[in-house]
Design an enzyme around this catalytic site. Structure first.
Site, short mmCIF file in Angstrom:
data_model
loop_
_atom_site.label_atom_id
_atom_site.label_comp_id
_atom_site.label_asym_id
_atom_site.label_seq_id
_atom_site.Cartn_x
_atom_site.Cartn_y
_atom_site.Cartn_z
N ASP A 181 0.87 -1.16 0.00
CA ASP A 181 0.00 0.00 0.00
C ASP A 181 0.92 1.23 0.00
O ASP A 181 2.09 1.12 0.36
CB ASP A 181 -0.88 -0.04 1.26
CG ASP A 181 -1.72 1.20 1.40
OD1 ASP A 181 -2.30 1.65 0.40
OD2 ASP A 181 -1.78 1.74 2.54
N ASP A 211 -0.04 5.08 0.94
CA ASP A 211 -0.23 5.99 2.08
C ASP A 211 -0.32 5.23 3.41
O ASP A 211 -1.18 4.38 3.58
CB ASP A 211 -1.50 6.83 1.85
CG ASP A 211 -1.42 7.62 0.54
OD1 ASP A 211 -0.50 8.43 0.40
OD2 ASP A 211 -2.27 7.40 -0.34
MG LIG Z 1 -2.91 3.07 3.57
#
Ligand SMILES: [Mg+2]
Ligand SMILES: [Zn+2]
Length: 169
Positions: free
Chosen positions: A9, A11
């Protein structure tokens, strides 16, 4: 033999999640993320980013803004000796953007981005790992059939995962 990959992922895993980050000035790399990536790279994993970017559907930034930041991010990784194989993003949102894009297959927890990468890079899901900071990341990984799905609770946890994983698959 098929490839293995770590799906990251963005962020909250690669950069500190300040919310809808689209400028490099606001892109703060998580402490330890380069070490984590080098560790997996050394073990032969492809590194692939899968990121929800609903800020695009919401009109907060553009596709071009996202791509510009991505190019910069990939260059920073290269300077650290890390090759990111691909970045997949979902620009959609169920309530924003063009009507016909709202029910997409790619927004996590849907597994669309991961499934696409599995296909494009000939990846064996069972040998691969999802590394996220939300249950939606974990769920996407499970739905794609990944062998290990790790959810960090805090970005300071990231360095610990190096030591929590068995050395070989
Ligand atoms: Mg995230
Ligand atoms: Zn999507």
């Amino acid at each position: 033999m098929s490839n293995k990959a770590v799906f990251l992922d963005r962020d909250g895993v690669i950069n500190v999640d300040h919310g809808y980050v689209y400028r490099k000035e606001d892109f703060e790399f998580v402490d330890g993320i380069f070490e984590v990536c080098r560790h997996f790279q050394k073990q032969g994993y492809l590194l692939i980013v899968v990121t929800n970017q609903s800020g695009i559907a919401r009109g907060m930034y553009t596709e071009a803004d996202f791509q510009r930041l991505t190019e910069w991010m990939l260059e920073r990784f290269r300077e650290e000796g890390i090759e990111i194989a691909a970045v997949y993003h979902c620009p959609h949102h169920p309530k924003f953007g063009p009507e016909e894009t709202r029910d997409c297959d790619c927004r996590k927890p849907k597994p669309g981005m991961i499934l696409k990468a599995i296909e494009e890079f000939d990846i064996a899901p069972c040998r691969s790992i999802m590394l996220g900071d939300k249950s939606t990341d974990e769920e996407a990984g499970i739905r794609a059939g990944l062998g290990k799905n790790i959810k960090i609770n805090d970005s300071s946890d990231i360095i610990k995962i190096i030591f929590s994983l068995p050395p070989k698959d």
